[in-house]
Motif scaffolding. Structure first.
Motif, short mmCIF file in Angstrom:
data_model
loop_
_atom_site.label_atom_id
_atom_site.label_comp_id
_atom_site.label_asym_id
_atom_site.label_seq_id
_atom_site.Cartn_x
_atom_site.Cartn_y
_atom_site.Cartn_z
N PHE A 65 0.85 -1.20 0.00
CA PHE A 65 0.00 0.00 0.00
C PHE A 65 0.88 1.24 0.00
CE2 PHE A 65 0.36 -1.80 4.31
CZ PHE A 65 0.93 -0.75 5.02
N ARG A 66 0.24 2.37 -0.30
CA ARG A 66 0.90 3.66 -0.22
C ARG A 66 0.38 4.40 1.00
NH1 ARG A 66 3.92 5.47 -4.09
NH2 ARG A 66 3.45 7.67 -3.67
N THR A 67 1.28 5.08 1.69
CA THR A 67 0.91 5.77 2.92
C THR A 67 1.99 6.76 3.32
OG1 THR A 67 0.22 5.44 5.22
CG2 THR A 67 1.98 4.04 4.41
N ARG A 68 1.60 7.70 4.17
CA ARG A 68 2.58 8.59 4.79
C ARG A 68 2.89 8.12 6.21
NH1 ARG A 68 3.64 13.79 2.80
NH2 ARG A 68 5.23 14.80 4.08
N ALA A 69 2.34 7.01 6.61
CA ALA A 69 2.47 6.54 8.00
C ALA A 69 3.93 6.35 8.38
CB ALA A 69 1.71 5.23 8.17
N THR A 70 4.22 6.68 9.63
CA THR A 70 5.54 6.40 10.20
C THR A 70 5.51 5.22 11.15
OG1 THR A 70 5.19 7.96 12.02
CG2 THR A 70 6.18 8.83 9.99
N ALA A 71 4.31 4.72 11.47
CA ALA A 71 4.17 3.57 12.37
C ALA A 71 3.06 2.66 11.84
CB ALA A 71 3.85 4.01 13.79
N ILE A 72 3.30 1.36 11.91
CA ILE A 72 2.37 0.36 11.39
C ILE A 72 2.27 -0.76 12.42
CG2 ILE A 72 1.92 -1.34 9.58
CD1 ILE A 72 3.65 0.41 7.72
N GLU A 73 1.04 -1.20 12.69
CA GLU A 73 0.82 -2.40 13.49
C GLU A 73 -0.06 -3.37 12.70
OE1 GLU A 73 1.19 -0.97 18.14
OE2 GLU A 73 -0.78 -1.50 17.33
N LEU A 74 0.31 -4.64 12.74
CA LEU A 74 -0.45 -5.68 12.06
C LEU A 74 -0.70 -6.80 13.05
CD1 LEU A 74 -1.61 -6.87 9.40
CD2 LEU A 74 0.67 -7.85 8.99
N ASP A 75 -1.99 -7.06 13.34
CA ASP A 75 -2.37 -8.18 14.20
C ASP A 75 -2.57 -9.42 13.33
OD1 ASP A 75 -2.39 -6.47 16.36
OD2 ASP A 75 -4.57 -6.26 16.43
N ARG A 93 9.35 -14.62 10.25
CA ARG A 93 9.72 -13.22 10.13
C ARG A 93 8.77 -12.50 9.18
NH1 ARG A 93 12.16 -14.22 13.97
NH2 ARG A 93 14.37 -13.91 14.47
N TYR A 94 8.52 -11.23 9.49
CA TYR A 94 7.88 -10.31 8.56
C TYR A 94 8.96 -9.38 8.02
CZ TYR A 94 3.31 -11.74 10.32
OH TYR A 94 2.20 -12.48 10.67
N ASP A 95 9.01 -9.25 6.71
CA ASP A 95 9.97 -8.33 6.08
C ASP A 95 9.26 -7.07 5.63
OD1 ASP A 95 12.40 -9.68 6.27
OD2 ASP A 95 11.98 -10.90 4.50
N LEU A 96 9.84 -5.93 5.94
CA LEU A 96 9.31 -4.64 5.53
C LEU A 96 10.19 -4.07 4.43
CD1 LEU A 96 7.39 -2.14 6.11
CD2 LEU A 96 9.26 -1.30 7.57
N GLY A 131 -1.06 -12.28 17.76
CA GLY A 131 0.16 -11.52 17.98
C GLY A 131 0.15 -10.23 17.19
N THR A 132 1.04 -9.33 17.54
CA THR A 132 1.13 -8.04 16.87
C THR A 132 2.54 -7.81 16.36
OG1 THR A 132 -0.60 -7.08 18.26
CG2 THR A 132 0.86 -5.54 17.13
N VAL A 133 2.61 -7.41 15.10
CA VAL A 133 3.88 -7.02 14.48
C VAL A 133 3.87 -5.50 14.36
CG1 VAL A 133 5.33 -7.20 12.43
CG2 VAL A 133 3.97 -9.16 13.19
N ARG A 134 4.95 -4.85 14.79
CA ARG A 134 5.00 -3.38 14.76
C ARG A 134 6.26 -2.92 14.02
NH1 ARG A 134 4.55 -2.45 19.80
NH2 ARG A 134 2.44 -1.63 19.90
N PHE A 135 6.05 -1.96 13.13
CA PHE A 135 7.16 -1.25 12.50
C PHE A 135 6.96 0.24 12.76
CE2 PHE A 135 6.59 -5.05 9.79
CZ PHE A 135 7.87 -5.59 9.86
N ASP A 136 7.98 0.92 13.20
CA ASP A 136 7.86 2.37 13.36
C ASP A 136 9.18 3.03 12.94
OD1 ASP A 136 9.41 1.67 15.52
OD2 ASP A 136 7.84 2.06 16.99
N GLY A 137 9.20 4.36 12.99
CA GLY A 137 10.36 5.10 12.52
C GLY A 137 10.45 5.16 11.01
#
Length: 390
Positions: A65-75, A93-96, A131-137
Motif C-alpha cells: 500500500f501507499r501511505t505517509r504513515a511512520t508507524a504500522i501495526e499488524l495483528d 519473520r515479517y519483512d518490511l 500476535g502483533t507485528v509493529r514497525f515504526d520510525g
C-alpha cells in the motif's frame, strides 16, 4: 524507549484483496482473512495434508500500500507446524520494504502450534493468542510499503493499523507466476523476502505470485488449471525434485504428465512466455531414485534417498533422467511454441555451488544459496535476450 502513537491516532484499514499481492484467494475466518495460494475448488481436489499446509503458508504474499504513515501495526494469528519431541522452528519473520528497499524485520509472536506425531501420523493443535507485528520510525513521506508474510507459517490477518491513511499501491507493469517445490516456497531461507523467487522478483521489478508448494510440485492437474486461470505476463514451472523424492510415477507416465500440464497452462496462456526449469543439483537424488526419507540419526533433520540406482532400468525417476526428458519435451514443443523455453536448474545451483554452499539438510539451499539462485535466475530470465526480457 520508542514512542508509539496513542490508540486514538491509529487508522484501522480493512484487509481486502486490493491490499494484498501474491494470494490466489482469501478465506474469511473467525479472526479475519487467511490468504490461500490455491483456490477452494483445487484444495478440495487435493485432499493431502502436506499440500494443505504448504498452500496455506503464504510464501510470496505481502501487504502492499501507499501511505505517509511512520508507524504500522499488524495483528495476525499464526499456526506453526512442528514435530512432537523435536524443537520448533525459529519464529517466522515479517519483512518490511519501503519503496522496494529492505527497511525492517520483525518476528512473529503468539499463535497456534500444530504438532505432528511421525510415529502415529496424528496431529494436535495447541491454541495460542493473536500476535502483533509493529514497525515504526518510517520516513515521513508518501511511500510504497510492502509487508511480506512469513513463508512457513499459516497466517490469518486480523487487523491493520497505521498512524496515517493507506491506499492501494499501483500494480507493477508485469506479473510473474511461478510454480515449484519447497525450494521455491523458500525452505531454509532466512525470511520471506529472501526466498529465491522473492529476490528474483524484486531484482527484476515484477509482481510475484509464488505457487511453490513444499513436497507438492507433482504435476497435479488442479495446479495446472490454477496456473491456467491466473492472470500473468510471465510463467515459470520448476519440475523434478518432488517427483523423485515422492517416488510418484515412472518414466512412462512422466512424459505425458508434463505434456498435459503444459497443455493446460497453454489453454489459458497461449502465447505467454513460459519457462520450464529443471531441479537444481541435489546430490542424493541425481542418480538415486526415491522415495526420500527424513533422517534424524544425529538429532538434526536431514534427508536421504532410499531407492536403488539399478531401478532406473525399470523406469524409476532420478533428477538426471528428469532433466534429459524435460529438455527433450521442451525442444519438441518449442518447434511449434516459440514462447516456450527451458533452463537446466544446475545453472542456478550446480556442482561448484554445492562444494561452496552445500545443502545443509541435503535437500534445501541455505540463505546464501537462495540469494545466489535468485540473482542468477533474474539475470538469466529477465535480461535482454532472456525468456522474460521486457
Amino acid at each position: 524507549m520508542t514512542q508509539h502513537p496513542a490508540a486514538a491516532s491509529w487508522t484501522t484499514t480493512p484487509i481486502t484483496a486490493d491490499l494484498l499481492r501474491g494470494a490466489i484467494e482469501l478465506e474469511h475466518t473467525e479472526h479475519g482473512v487467511q490468504p490461500h495460494r490455491l483456490p477452494s475448488w483445487a484444495r478440495a481436489q487435493g485432499a493431502d495434508g502436506q499440500l494443505a499446509m504448504a498452500e496455506a503458508q503464504p510464501s510470496g504474499v505481502r501487504l502492499v500500500f501507499r501511505t505517509r504513515a511512520t508507524a504500522i501495526e499488524l495483528d495476525t494469528l499464526r499456526t506453526r507446524v512442528g514435530y512432537r519431541d523435536l524443537p520448533l522452528r525459529p519464529d517466522g519473520r515479517y519483512d518490511l520494504l519501503v519503496d522496494g528497499v529492505p527497511a525492517g524485520q520483525a518476528p512473529t509472536t503468539g499463535g497456534k502450534v500444530q504438532l505432528l506425531d511421525m510415529a502415529t501420523g496424528t496431529a494436535e493443535v495447541q491454541p495460542g493468542p493473536v500476535g502483533t507485528v509493529r514497525f515504526d520510525g518510517l520516513p515521513d513521506r508518501v511511500k510504497e510499503v510492502e509487508i511480506w508474510l512469513p513463508h512457513t507459517e499459516i497466517t490469518e490477518l486480523v487487523e491493520l493499523r497505521t498512524d496515517a491513511p493507506v491506499e492501494p499501491a499501483p500494480a507493477k507493469a508485469r506479473v510473474w507466476l511461478h510454480h515449484g517445490s519447497s525450494i521455491s516456497q523458500g525452505s531454509n531461507a532466512a525470511s520471506p523476502a529472501t526466498t529465491w523467487p522473492a529476490l528474483a522478483a524484486t531484482r527484476a521489478g515484477v509482481d510475484l505470485i509464488n505457487l511453490g508448494f513444499g513436497g507438492s510440485a507433482l504435476l497435479d492437474p488442479f495446479t495446472a488449471r490454477t496456473l491456467r486461470d491466473t492472470p500473468a505476463d510471465l510463467i515459470s514451472v520448476k519440475i523434478g525434485i518432488n517427483l523423485v523424492n515422492a517416488d510418484l510415477m515412472r518414466l512412462r507416465a512422466f512424459g505425458p504428465a508434463v505434456h498435459g500440464f503444459l497443455d493446460t497452462i497453454r489453454d489459458g496462456h497461449p502465447t505467454t512466455p513460459l519457462l520450464v526449469v529443471s531441479a537444481i543439483l541435489c546430490p542424493i537424488h541425481e542418480d538415486t531414485p526415491g522415495p526420500g526419507a527424513v533422517d534424524f540419526s544425529d538429532g538434526v533433520l536431514r534427508f536421504r534417498a532410499t531407492g536403488d540406482p539399478a531401478e532406473r532400468a525399470a523406469g524409476k525417476l532420478t533428477l538426471t533422467v528428469i532433466r534429459e526428458e524435460l529438455a527433450r519435451i521442451v525442444a519438441q514443443r518449442a518447434a511449434d511454441d516459440p514462447h516456450l523455453h527451458y533452463l537446466d536448474g544446475r545453472t542456478l545451483y550446480g556442482e561448484a555451488d554445492a562444494a561452496e554452499l552445500p545443502l545443509p539438510d541435503r535437500l534445501h539451499p541455505d540463505t546464501a544459496a537462495h540469494e545466489r539462485i535468485g540473482t542468477r535466475f533474474a539475470d538469466h530470465a529477465f535480461s535482454p535476450g532472456g525468456p522474460f526480457a521486457p
